[in-house]
Every structure is written in structure tokens, then in C-alpha cells.
Write a protein that holds these residues in place. Structure first.
Motif, PDB file in Angstrom:
ATOM      1  N   UNK A 145      -7.656  25.612 -28.272  1.00 37.09           N
ATOM      2  CA  UNK A 145      -7.087  26.199 -29.482  1.00 37.09           C
ATOM      3  C   UNK A 145      -7.725  27.543 -29.821  1.00 37.09           C
ATOM      4  N   UNK A 146      -8.939  27.787 -29.357  1.00 37.66           N
ATOM      5  CA  UNK A 146      -9.543  29.087 -29.645  1.00 37.66           C
ATOM      6  C   UNK A 146      -8.784  30.226 -28.954  1.00 37.66           C
ATOM      7  N   UNK A 147      -7.908  29.888 -28.031  1.00 35.87           N
ATOM      8  CA  UNK A 147      -6.986  30.864 -27.441  1.00 35.87           C
ATOM      9  C   UNK A 147      -5.599  30.227 -27.487  1.00 35.87           C
ATOM     10  N   UNK A 148      -5.131  29.998 -28.695  1.00 31.17           N
ATOM     11  CA  UNK A 148      -4.025  29.077 -28.961  1.00 31.17           C
ATOM     12  C   UNK A 148      -2.672  29.531 -28.445  1.00 31.17           C
TER      13      UNK A 148
END
Lengths: 397, 397, 397, 397
Positions: free
Chosen positions: B299-302
Motif C-alpha cells: 500500500x505504500x506504493x498503492x
């Protein structure tokens, strides 16, 4: 350099690990100032033709077809064991008793009992100035050596989480052939001992904490495989005919509690080893979360260490440290910054540290005792997995 | 659009989730053609002044100080529950019995018993055309929706591994204050129910397999925290005075076996949820390894989904798919390719799908029954953790 | 909030940019405390049916079919210009003269002459308390705002290198249709003005240095394109029939010298803008190298800023800062850390800053004068490209 | 292997490049089956003591203090030139005339005139079966070799963009010492010839297109540096005393047009070379965008090649190919997949290809003619930079 005393090496086995070790012995003195001069004196293997070809290819001066003969030779100072795990105990103990230093590939043995006998022999030999080391080579990957240094310096604060994975995919193909690595009598276990052992050792070494207990799950996805077939790398594609039983695990998962070292609360850990993580080629990964900082490593990007320092907040972020600076472990002996190293360099560093310890009359690490602790963790994992994942104390911990 | 029938929403609670849901109700009709027109009709909260301020800020037409009053109003069609988990059952059941559709935040309830009663109420209401959904919003993150589509199309082949993590760090500070999320009577559990529930739901939904059994470990690193203090985001820094007991887990680890869906062998999984992974801010991660392909998401690179297709070998590699193409789920309604979405868009998509299901007279997903299955996994995790990590069957599975 | 004085917005144009601006006006007061209450008062467009549909969809209270009528209305306080560049000067100047604040999409105009007239009108209006801003929205992406803050604080030391790229691929297909963006009479230029302008503005703003001279190369890869066809996103696939002339650049490359700001030596820069970088969807990238630190940004991972601080050596590395902390620009008004924002949030921040500046009676930035400087750079680039890439001074610099 | 005919190597110079070449000559036959057996016969250097120490350390059998003597020896088959660029022409021409094969480090020479004479000598020698190669070693990095293969196979379609950077930071410190690399009389040029030459060669080789014209900018940020001081890596920290003139460029930027090869339209390119990109240690980067696919490489992650294939749309994305498969160039001779190589392996591959070409009586690549073309590009860059960046045709192109 001419005048440096030689260290005459006799290697047993000459496959994947034999090639790696040969390169290390040959290369170490070219980049490091060693107190002893390694000589690739002899290599042993059962088949006369194949061992001769290997000696020529890998650059060994002579050959033997029986490892016992290697140990008898008085022009050999060190025995380097690169054979499957089921042979380690016999060779290592005989070598140590004969006064030869020993470098033994991991895992140390296929059982705790064997590992205990080897450790006893190693301790006894050390008292006589004869030393032994187990080849958990990843310790000497510069990025992991730097991780160890940062933890030792207290950069992480109190350690809370260990997250360790070793993900490969060379068994994803259901028709990959049935090699010795899939035969429990030779390899001891599957992904657990082959690659899981590496992350267990790395985690215990870097944290300075032993694993005290585990809860585990083992799985064999493909129960039967082709008996013959072309080996490609470690895997390949088997022939269509007869299939034999896979007697080891394809994947291992376990949670762990660390003992916390000197009086502090221990970290909790989660470990996974598999050869079925399609697309992950050699993802040996380790992440540590402490109260002050975190570290993350992935061997697929082996020249980097990711470091998060809470002191940098609010502009903190995982730093991608390129571990190629002169100040970093080992790297000052190689190339300018940013010119990365490869897989085999850790083996060269292993040889460097081993030679230095022998010359200094000091115990090299990882010792057989360190490797025995890994073996006990492997044993506890198998015990737990066989008993409904029940929490299992690591013997001796 | 003028002529579309309204869907009059009454929301209970107006904190973090209330703000997110408000933005979703307001935004959905601007980017999607909805069969019903959402109206932000009323918001309920106990404190008259604060609920009025929230209504003005978030854009709700009216307020109530008792959620029961909201349910009594005949100008309300749907109750949106954004309160802590201990209140969900009572509100949801009352709303359904009163003929209101329900959107309920996750986790569905604080116990399996509550979740079962809610599911029974939901099933009974559905028979009368009154529908309910549980807010596992991450399902509607386009990259995870695409993951589901790829699995459903059979792109992964036989599924072997599920690797799920939800890593945050907002409790790393030992002096972060003791909020309701750390009080078991309100939150039900800690990292397990708050964030672990998200990856459990996502894993079961995307794989189409239920978790059949687990072996678990729970840990509370910091046992006491400051009672007061300034809340910053979800965490912050407490005052120096009185400390109270943390009654939930700080971290949860478990291994799992999936049921394999229709007759095939199930995958094995490893799950971890924690708020102590320093440097990981909202790392909701999922990786699936199948016999034909793998998927990975963080999710940190969603806006990205990583996809490894073995058919691309030997030039295969994890593809970083930017999930912003017109052909991808939801994204064609927003911006040109490469112009990524944010956290709250999944809530907008959730509203879109809910409104469409209600208008079509169909059960929306995730249903309360789906959420009950998550609750049963949470329950099995707690049971196993309390019983030496022993393998524990998921009830009803 | 009820009592806050309204700011009645009249928007001209309702396509891609119109949708983005509508969302910004609607959302800003829900997450920020604004000194004026934006109202979506009226939208203007030539086609009565289409503008009515757009108003309903985007949520505008009324419509006009002539932008002049919008300017005449005394219930409109601000004109928001979202039309192609060839119309900007006329609308903006008329609006300013009528005492309306102006928000004008970029590039400010299609020529330096127009931009100069607009700037003169803006300066004159500002003296009367009527303000204008040019919509270089990327400035308000939190990661770039943080970059600006770090440079302003002196974190980078003396600046040496600027590396700016804006890479897209929606024209890679030779049969993508001939839209207004490929018609010089409407768009002024191609990749240069459309996306190159964004990185020029961002580079000048963040460094605090103006570009003093350039050497440039422009290229049109596909000289003719289908006149009709289905638009998908910004590109799509044209029909097979008639083809028309592409009259703008497909790609622009230039080197630059910055003026160094207050007395110091200027940085050198390299810029590239293209819509033919297959696989790069919206790679708006900026890297700055100073004597003390470096910064790197890529819009495809828009919630992160990479920061290398030489003070961290030898354990330095580019830090991936997740720009979602309460201390970071704008982000404290949104979600907890790690819950990223999307493309349109920068437009919301633009509205916030514009409204605050208007209420405070201060000149908002970027001013038309700032945008004129960008226009002069675009002009110098075209001049150099037409004259064998010869070094060309930026007019007025 | 015993029976293979030897190839007796005489190396001139023994610093950074000498160490790299020594490792290559020693290692190549251990991993590849070579048609000739390299022998590290002799190394030449002016200082008797230092050359003797180098010979011992690097493993050379004998020494000379004059390179002319090396050429006279009839027990030397190949001269390996690892000295600064100003000495290349004299040594190489003498060696070729004496019938010795030559491996010459890059850049081939310090001027086009020298390079032309060397190429003439090489062509003449080749006619007599005496071969020469210029050491653009990066060509043999497996990921770049794979890039070349993909372009040759037509995977990219029509090529539009070349984006090449070589970013280092070892001169960022204003007090780094004044070494021979900063002295134009020895090095020829600065970042341009030292590292820019590498990306020029790689770009021309992989695309199969020559650079036809350029527009360039050169910059020297730090004009004077300490004359003495400790060298650390390539940089380090100078002493506080006397400073001398830096006579080369610190950074080079240029745009380029490629000739398009056989009749097709050429790509446009943008190149940058610098030693002042703080935090970039050895970022030798290349990106190609074609009509069908794109490729991207960064040496800081040297075992990966990123490949975007439009045929994968809409689920396309840059694939991170780990270039360690048996099917990939060179890698099958080393370790299992995922076990990456390091910087020096490209030099080993260079030796392998050179030895094979000599044994086969074929011209190895890159030939001196290939290197002359690079030299002509360097020359055009300097001409353009000295003439207001004016477009400059590459001589002979």
C-alpha cells in the motif's frame, strides 16, 4: 608475499560449493594481505576422471579419490568440506582429530546429535590450536556485516521484530528433477536446512540473540518428482518417466521468540523459507525493527542496506546505503564506491577471516557451536511442525 | 442526474472513518454515474456541540445526538456506522430491523457471537431487500481489485503461498498515549483486529479461499501507556503522568492453511500485523505465489501492482503495473494514466459498489457473512496464541 | 463555517482540468479551515447541452454559454480558466479588468507577448486588491513542497545540478488521434508547453534560481495523425481515414544554466519532455544535486521524496521520505501517516493557498510574473531549437 | 586444459584498471572453456620496487620497468594497456607493429588524431592476424548484453529516445585532491572521456546507431584543487596547502541525434556525465524508448534489466528482469539464478570474448574503429561546447 607461510588446503567435493570455495581461495590473497598463503593443494572426489577434470578446471594442484587419504597427507593443513550434509560429521571429526583445520559447509550436519559430536571435536581441537568454521557465508556479505555493526553499536535500540525470508522458485516447476537436495537421507531437510538455515544464522548473529522457541509449519507441495532429467542450475526439467518420493519440505514457516541476549526482553520473529515463490530468485531477506531504528536487506539487491533512523524524523525514510564505501566492511579492498560486488565475494571474505583467525590462534566464527545452535533451531522447527505447530523450546537455549 | 432517486445517508461517528466516508459519499456521484443520488442527510454523535461542528465541517445536512433517533427517522435510507467495534452489533441490528441499509466499518464486531447475530440480521434483512456491507475498503484499491481479477481469470495457476503483512509504526514510541484502540473493551483487539483483519479479508477475497486453520503468536511490547496526551495522527506523545494498562496485542503473527476452494489443494500463508515496525508507515502488503504467476502489492506504493508471469521466462521479471489504465478497475473514471489515486478513493469506490448493489436489489460484498468469516479467523488466532500456538481450526470452516 | 464570507467561483471550460478544479473547490473547505467559503457558482461553455450536463455532473450551480457573460455577472468573485492556452489572455485580462480574481491554467499563454500583457494586467489588478495565480499545480504536491522547504533551509548547500524530466507515452501509438493538444494554434506548443512547462516552473521555484540561457532540440516523431477517432485518456486510437498535420513538438530536450540567485554560481540543468517514452506514464521527475545534499522526486511515486544528506556519510543513502507526516506541507490535514494522497490533492492545496492569499490581501504564487518567466524559457527553447541549438539567453533574465 | 595453447599476456600499468584486468585474466579460464590459456606473464611499470610489489600482489610471473622491453620479448603474445590515455597511442601502435595483440583501456586516446593512427595500425595488423580491442567493459555486463540482444531481435521497434547518464559524486568535495584524472594532458578530458565515453559507447553499440551530431555544455565547478593529499578510492580529501588548476570538465551534458542505422529515422538522445551528483555513486544509466518496447538499466543495480513490452498492455509494466538465468549472456557460467555478479565480471567476459576472437582469427569488438567513433563524438562535444553549444556534426559520421 613470497615469504608468507603457506596454508595448504584440501577440498572435499567440487560441485556448486566447490567452485565457489575454489574461487575464494584463489582470489583472497590478491585483494587482502593475508598472514598465510593459501595453496589449492588437493581436491578429493570418488570418481577419478571427474575429480581430475575438476582439479584442472578449478585449479587444484593434485587429486585424491578418497577423502580419508586427504586427511592422511601431511602436506595438507586445512580440510574444506563441500559435500552434502550427511557426510559432514565423519569428515570433519576425522580431520580435526588429525590436526587439520576445518572449513565445513552449512548446514553443519543433518541432526543435532551429529552437530553435537562435531562441536565436541571442534572444542577439543581448538584447545590444541586446530580451528574450525562453518560456512554461513552470508555473514560476510558487506551489507549484512554492516547490519551487524550497526546493531552492535546500539543503533537500533531495543529490538522488537525480526522478519526473515529466504525465497527461491527453482522447484515451482512440478517436473523439476529429484536431486540429492530433495532426498532427506542426504540433505537432512529441504528448504528449511538448505536456505532457512542461512536466515536463522544471520538473524541470530546480527541480533546477538538466540532463538529460544518456535512454532512451525512445513509443507511439501509436490510429493513426487522425475528421477532423471537435465539439471539446469539447481532445478531444471525432469524426464517424463519414473517419479520418486520427495522426502523433504518444500517450504517452512515459523514464528520465533528470541532470548533477548543480556537480560533484555527478546524480539519476536517470523521466518519463511521456500523454493516455490515464483519470481523470487534468491530473495534472502532480513528486516529488524528496533525502538530507535530499523534495517532491511534483500540479497537480490545485495550491495545495499536499507536503514531507517528515527532520529531523522520527520524527514526520516529508509536510506538505501550502497555498501561500497572504504569505511564499510571488506569493501575498501575491492573497487571504487558504487562498483558492486557479487555473490562469491562473501566466500572470499570468509576465507580471509578464517586465515586471519588461524594465523592469530583465535577461534573463527561462525564456530561449530554457533552452527549447532542453528541445528537446534532446525530441530525445534521440525518437532513443532510434527506436533500441530505447538510451541517448542529450542533445546539447550 | 437531477431526476435520480436519492439515497439518504445517516452516519454514526465522525472521527477518522467519518471523515473518510463523508468524502466518499460526497465525491462518488461526481466521477461515477450512480443509479441513486447519495445525500449526506444526518450525522449522529453524543456531544451536541462537536457533532454540529463535524456536520458543518464534513458537510452533513442535520445532526442527531442519539444514533437511535437516526434510525427512527423515516427520511434516512442507509445507516453508515463509523464507531468503535463494541457498538457495531447493536446499531447494525437495530438499523436492519428498521429497514435501513447498513454500511458498517470493520472489523464487523468484537466477537464471533456478535458477528453471528449481525449476520443473521443481515440475512433476514436481505430477504426483505434491505442490504448490508462491511467496510473492508482495501478491496476497492484498484491494484487489489486488479489482483482479484487476475486470480479469478486463472492467471496464477495453483496457488501455493500467501504472504501478508500490515506494518505500521505509530506505537513505536513507548509514550504514545493510551487511546480507545488500545482498550480491548472498545476495540476488541489490537493490531490483529485493526489492521490484521484487513489483510485477512484481502487474502481470502483475492484467493477465493477461506483460511481453515492457524497457529499464532501475539505480543504486547509496551504494557502500560500514558492515560492522557496529545494525539497526533493515530499515535502521538503522551503526557508524563499516570499510565494505564494496554489490554490488546501490539503485534500478531500467524501461519495459516487455506481451504483451497473447489477441491484443489490449499495454499499456505504467513501473516503479520504490527504497529511497531519502525519506518513502515502503512505497509499493507500482499504477495501470492502460484504455479504460473505471482502478484505483489504494498500500500505504500498503492497505485502499483507487481506481476510476475512465468510465461515471460527467461525474460520474466516482476512487472510494475501502474494501475491507472482505463481498462483497470475504477481508474477510468478518474484521471489520465499515471496520475495516481490516494487512500480515500477506495472508500469512494466502496460507496459506488454499495449504491449500485442496493439499486439493483443485489447483495453487496463484502457481506456480513464475509466479515464473520474474518472474525472467526481472528478468534482462532487468539485461541491458538493462548494455547501455545497450537494448530487451531477456524470455526465453521 | 456558516458565517464565512463566500468566494463565488465561475469556471470556464469543463474538460480534464475542469473536473480537477471542481473537485478541488468542493473538497478544500472539508479538510482545511478556509477564510472564505468557495461556492461553485457557475460554469461556462459554448454548447448549452454539454455545459448543462457538466454543471450537473461536476456540481456547479448555474451555467453560461459565453465566458463574457460570466465576467459580467456581479455574483461571481473569481474566474477559473480551464480552457486551451490560446484563449487565456483574452479571458484573464477581461476578468481582471472587471475586478475578478483569476486562477489560470498553465501554460499562462501561447506567446511571450500575450504573457506580458497578462502580467501587466495582473500587476495592475493586484494594486487594486484583485489577485491572480497560474495553475502550476505540481508545486503543491506535498513532496515537492517539502523539497522547496529543504532548499530554502539551505540543506542542499551550493546547487550544482538540476535534472528534470517529464516523460509520458500516450502518443507512442502512431495512430493516436490529432487532438487540440497537437494543434499549435490552440496549444502553443507540444510536449514543451504542456508538460515541459511544469518541470521548468518546478525547477525554478524549488531552486529559487531562474533559467538564464538554454540550448535546445525539438523533435516531432509522428508528423501526421488521424483527424478523428476515439479519445481514450489523453491519447487513444484514431480512425483509419484522413490524417492531419501535427504542428507541435513531440519531444523537447534542452540544457540550461541557472542564474544562481543572489550572487552565487548558478547550477546547470538538463531538461527533457516527451510523450513518447513508452512505459513512462506520468514520470514528472526532478533531481537536484548540491554540495551538501541531493533530492530526487518522481511523480509516479508522488508521496515520496528521496533525500541524500552527505552528513550521514559513510552510512548515507537516498532516504525514501514518505511525505505524509503531520509536519510535512499540507498532509496533516488529510489522513494518518502512510495513507497517501493522489493526483488531484495538489489542486485542492492550490485552492487553499489561493483562497488564503485573497482573504489576506496578498499576492498568491505562482503569480503571472512567475508564469511569464516560464513562458520566456519556452520561447528561448524554441528560438535555440530553430537556430542549430545555439545558446540562447532567456529574454529579461 | 593442460594441452591448450597459452596466451602470454604482458600488462602495462597496475593501478585500478591493472587490478581489474589481472583478476579477469586469472578468473576467465576457471569459469569458461577457453581456446587459449591466458598466462599472467609480465607486468611493466617505471618504478622497480612498486612494479615488483604489484606483480607479487596481482600474481604476475615477471616484471619490466619499460613497456618497450615488454614488446620486445618474444614470450609475450598480447599487450594489455592499463595506463592513462596520453600513453595509449604510442604503446598500442608499437605493440601491434611488433605483432602483439592488444587490449587497450578506454578512452582509446586523448585525441581523434591519435585514435585515427591507432585505428590505422589496428586495421593493418588485423590483416596480418594480429587483433586489438578497446576496453569498453560495460558492454559485457550481462544486463547490457541482454539489452543489445533484445534490440537486435527487434523487440523495441523503431527507436525514438536514448536517455544516458553516468553519475558519480567523488569530486563533490571541493578539497578532493588534484589527480591525473583532473589533468588534461594525461586524461584528455574529465567526466566526458572518463565516464561519458562509456555511455556513448554503450548507447551506440546497443542501438546499432552512430551519433551523427551533438549540442553540448561542459562545466568545471571547482576550478582549483589541493595538489597533494590522501587518495581514497578515486577521490578523497586533499591537504590544506597549495592548489593547482583543474584542466578538465567536471560535468558534460549533450543532446544528440543518432543516424538511424539502415535507412530508418534516427533516435534523439540526451547524455549527462558528472562526478558531482551527490549520492549517485556509479549510476551508469541507459534508457531506450522504442515504438514497441522500452529498456532501462542502472549500474547501481547491475544485475537487473527493466523491460517494458507494449504487447503486455493493459497489464504492462517495467519488468525487473534478474539477468542471472542460464539463457542470459555469460551468466550460465557462474552461479544459480539470483546469485548476482559484481563489477569485475564484465572484465572477465571481455577477456573471454577477446581470447575466443583471437583463437578464431576474427576481429574482436569493440574494435579500435568503434572506439574511434566514440572519440569523434567526444571531439564534437568539445567543439560544440566551445562554440555556444552550436549543433556540431560528428566527424566522419
Amino acid at each position: 608475499m613470497e615469504e608468507t607461510k603457506p596454508l595448504r588446503v584440501g577440498m572435499v567435493g567440487y560441485a556448486f560449493m566447490g567452485a565457489t570455495h575454489s574461487q575464494a581461495w584463489r582470489t583472497a590473497p590478491r585483494f587482502f594481505d593475508l598472514p598465510l598463503s593459501p595453496r589449492l593443494a588437493a581436491v578429493a572426489g570418488r570418481d577419478p576422471g571427474r575429480v581430475a577434470a575438476a582439479a584442472a578446471k578449478l585449479g587444484w594442484e593434485s587429486t585424491e579419490t578418497d577423502w580419508r587419504r586427504l586427511i592422511e597427507r601431511d602436506d595438507i593443513d586445512l580440510i574444506d568440506i563441500c559435500t552434502p550434509g550427511n557426510t559432514h560429521a565423519e569428515i570433519a571429526i576425522a580431520a580435526l582429530e588429525a590436526g587439520k583445520h576445518v572449513l565445513c559447509e552449512k548446514p553443519l550436519a543433518n541432526s543435532v546429535a551429529e552437530a553435537e559430536r562435531m562441536t565436541a571435536a571442534a572444542d577439543s581441537a581448538a584447545a590444541r590450536g586446530v580451528y574450525s568454521m562453518c560456512g554461513f557465508s552470508y555473514r560476510r556479505t558487506p551489507a549484512l556485516s554492516l547490519a551487524k555493526r550497526l546493531v552492535d553499536e546500539g543503533a537500533l535500540g531495543q529490538l522488537r521484530h525480526v522478519r526473515a525470508q529466504y525465497l527461491q522458485d527453482w522447484l515451482s516447476d512440478e517436473d523439476a528433477p529429484l536431486t540429492w537436495r530433495l532426498d532427506r537421507t542426504k540433505s537432512g531437510s529441504g528448504s528449511l536446512g538448505d536456505i532457512g538455515a542461512h536466515v536463522i544464522d544471520a538473524a541470530q548473529w546480527i541480533t546477538g540473540q538466540d532463538i529460544a522457541g518456535v512454532s512451525a509449519l512445513l509443507e511439501t507441495f509436490v510429493k513426487q518428482r522425475p528421477v532423471g532429467g537435465d539439471l539446469v542450475g539447481l532445478g531444471g526439467h525432469g524426464s517424463g518417466g519414473e517419479r520418486g518420493e520427495v522426502t523433504v519440505d518444500d517450504a517452512a514457516i515459523f514464528s520465533a521468540r528470541f532470548d533477548g541476549g543480556s537480560g533484555t526482553a527478546g524480539a519476536i520473529g517470523v521466518f519463511e523459507a521456500t523454493r516455490f515463490a515464483l519470481g523470487r530468485k534468491n530473495a534472502m531477506r532480513l528486516e529488524l525493527n528496533g525502538s530507535k531504528a530499523s534495517l532491511a536487506f534483500d540479497f537480490e539487491d545485495m550491495n545495499s542496506l536499507w536503514f531507517y533512523d528515527a532520529a531523522d524524523e520527520p524527514n526520516a525514510g529508509f536510506r538505501k546505503i550502497q555498501v561500497t564505501e572504504p569505511e564499510h566492511p571488506y569493501t575498501g579492498h575491492w573497487w571504487p564506491v558504487g562498483h558492486g560486488l557479487g555473490y562469491e565475494h562473501a566466500f572470499t571474505h570468509q576465507v580471509v577471516d578464517l586465515v586471519e583467525a588461524i594465523a592469530a590462534g583465535k577461534q573463527p566464527t561462525p564456530s561449530f557451536a554457533d552452527a549447532l545452535q542453528v541445528q537446534r533451531v532446525l530441530d525445534a522447527v521440525e518437532t513443532s511442525a510434527a506436533d500441530e505447530s505447538r510451541w517448542t523450546k529450542v533445546e539447550g537455549a
